[in-house]
Structure formats: C-alpha cells, structure tokens
Design an enzyme around this catalytic site. Structure first.
Site, short mmCIF file in Angstrom:
data_model
loop_
_atom_site.label_atom_id
_atom_site.label_comp_id
_atom_site.label_asym_id
_atom_site.label_seq_id
_atom_site.Cartn_x
_atom_site.Cartn_y
_atom_site.Cartn_z
N SER A 80 -7.26 -15.39 -29.32
CA SER A 80 -5.95 -15.56 -29.98
C SER A 80 -5.79 -16.97 -30.53
CB SER A 80 -4.85 -15.29 -28.96
OG SER A 80 -3.60 -15.68 -29.45
N ARG A 86 5.80 -18.51 -40.69
CA ARG A 86 4.54 -18.76 -39.99
C ARG A 86 3.47 -17.74 -40.36
NH1 ARG A 86 3.06 -16.55 -35.00
NH2 ARG A 86 1.30 -17.63 -34.04
N TYR A 88 -1.14 -17.71 -21.37
CA TYR A 88 -1.84 -16.71 -22.17
C TYR A 88 -2.94 -17.37 -23.03
CZ TYR A 88 -2.47 -13.53 -26.15
OH TYR A 88 -3.00 -12.75 -27.14
C1 15L Z 1 -0.88 -13.09 -30.07
O1 15L Z 1 -1.91 -13.48 -29.52
C2 15L Z 1 -0.07 -12.01 -29.50
O2 15L Z 1 -0.84 -11.05 -28.81
C3 15L Z 1 0.81 -11.33 -30.52
O3 15L Z 1 1.80 -10.61 -29.84
C4 15L Z 1 1.47 -12.33 -31.51
O4 15L Z 1 2.40 -13.10 -30.85
C5 15L Z 1 0.41 -13.20 -32.12
O5 15L Z 1 -0.44 -13.78 -31.14
C6 15L Z 1 0.99 -14.32 -32.96
O6 15L Z 1 0.75 -15.48 -32.65
O7 15L Z 1 1.68 -14.01 -33.94
#
Ligand code: 15L
Length: 258
Positions: A111, A174, A136
């Site tokens: 992520s 964003r 996370y």
């Molecule tokens: C992520 O990693 C999340 O799983 C998702 O729910 C969004 O929040 C995404 O990032 C984001 O940053 O837009």
C-alpha cells in the site's frame, strides 16, 4: 491449454470481488479464499472459507497453485493487535504454505501507506525510504520485507504492489495522484501473477495519472503500461473546495496509532 492456477485470498473484499470475474475471464483457473466461504462468481471458480492462520486452510488454498494473489488482511488502520494477527501472522503462515507447496510467486497487496507520511506533491521513487503512516502502513513494510526474505532464502518470488487508491473512479483531490482504476488494477495483477522470472519486485499500483507522485519505472519489468488517468475527472473534483490532504497517506496520516 488451461490457464495459470491462481489462488486469490481476501476473496470477499472489495478488490477481490472486482478481480475474481476478471481473472477468470482472462483464463485463470481460480481458487477464491475468504475468511467466510465466498459465493462463487462463476461455475468454474473453486471457493474456500477459513482462517489463513491455520495451516490446514493454507494447505487447501495453496495446493497446486502457480501463484497466490494475497489481498487478505486488515485493509485500513486498526489497533496493533488486530494488524499483527491479520497482516503479520497470517502472511507468515501463507509464505510457509508457499514453501510447503512449492508455490513460485506471491503477489502481495502492499500500500501507499508505506510512504504515507511524505508530504503530498513530493515525487517519490521506490529507492526513497519508507515513511509509514500507521500500524497498517507498518504491516505493509513488514510484508514487503517478508517477500524479500523468502526470495533470498527460498527463491519464492514476490511482486509487491504499493497500491494507491483502487476505486471505481477518483472522488477527491488526492485521488488525482493516487488513483488505480479497475482496468489497470486487473492488468497489473494479471502481469504480477503471470510474467515469468521477476524475482522480488516492488511496483506502484497506480494508473497513468497526470498528477502522480510516484515514478513507476520498475513496473516496466512487468510490461505494465496503465491506460486510465484520474485527470479525466479533475474538473469535477476540483470544482469543489476541498483543499486536499497534507500528506500522501491522506486521512491515515492523521490517525493516532496509540
Ligand atoms: C489503502 O491501502 C486502503 O486499503 C484503502 O482502503 C484506501 O484507503 C487506500 O489505501 C488509499 O490510500 O486511498
């Protein structure tokens, strides 16, 4: 000829539901694994329910797989105890399962929250140090490192996808930088699972956004050439008065992790 045998975890989650029919349409022989038994999206799909922290569940999910697309786990900021169970322990059980079953490739849903504390607007490459924005994001840093460990020690390949915002269409300023459209997501995941001999690779999971913050040169190794661009939605998004978030991780960067 039968297509690649792919196992997708997190089958009942938002991205799992988007990807399953698309991967089947591309010819994958798909096993969809969910914490709760998922309803099949096609008669050809094999479905499995269970907790990935249990070896028997991992064995059932991974036996015979060419690659695993690992989407399971907590996907937003959560208390550390929960993140440790869902994103660290379960991932380690999955990699051990990959060893037992000689699975050659894991596609790991990492992520942008691995770098979420960088200021919005700053251009990044994958060589820039991680700056996670919470528990996370930290778990995703750990996951990327686990992929490297299992490649160096056991030769299991990992493609970590640092996914931005994988949603149907961008809806806030964003997203003009972070959006990953579903067609590009499908193409990226397919390539990450099937392009041979990529070793241990991290790429940004992002569309061809005019305002992208991330240099995705490494994605050339997969032949990934995104076609969607959040700019198509810019006028409507910027018509509002939302000034945008200060950090790349958006709201995650403001969450108190204690
Ligand atoms: C992520 O990693 C999340 O799983 C998702 O729910 C969004 O929040 C995404 O990032 C984001 O940053 O837009």
């Amino acid at each position: 000829m039968a297509g690649p045998k792919l196992t997708l975890t997190g089958a009942g989650g938002a991205l799992g539901l988007v990807l399953r029919p698309r991967l089947i349409a591309r010819g994958a022989v798909l096993t969809a694994a969910g914490h709760r038994l998922p309803a099949p999206v096609s008669p050809e799909e094999r479905v499995l329910g269970g907790d990935l922290r249990e070896d028997a569940v991992v064995d059932a999910a991974l036996a015979g797989a060419d690659a695993v697309i690992h989407l399971a786990g907590s996907s937003v900021e959560k208390p550390l105890a929960e993140i440790i169970q869902n994103n660290l322990v379960a991932l380690q059980r999955l990699y051990e399962g990959a060893r037992r079953h000689q699975v050659k490739r894991i596609v790991f849903a990492s992520s942008n929250h691995t770098i979420g504390m960088y200021p919005a607007g700053q251009r990044l490459t994958l060589a820039d140090k991680v700056r996670p924005d919470g528990n996370y994001g930290l778990s995703k840093v750990w996951g990327e490192a686990m992929g490297q460990l299992y490649f160096d020690k056991f030769g299991i390949e990992t493609v970590s996808l640092r996914i931005g915002s994988a949603i149907e269409r961008p809806i806030e300023p964003r997203h003009l930088s972070t959006w990953l459209g579903y067609d590009d997501l499908e193409d990226l995941v397919w390539r990450a699972a099937t392009v041979p001999d990529v070793g241990c690779l991290t790429v940004w999971g992002v569309s061809a956004n005019t305002r992208s913050w991330w240099d995705n040169a490494e994605a050339a190794a997969l032949g990934y050439a995104p076609k969607q661009n959040a700019e198509d939605y810019a006028e409507a998004i910027l018509r509002g008065h939302d000034p945008g978030w200060r950090f790349q991780g958006g709201s995650f960067a403001l969450a108190d992790v204690t």
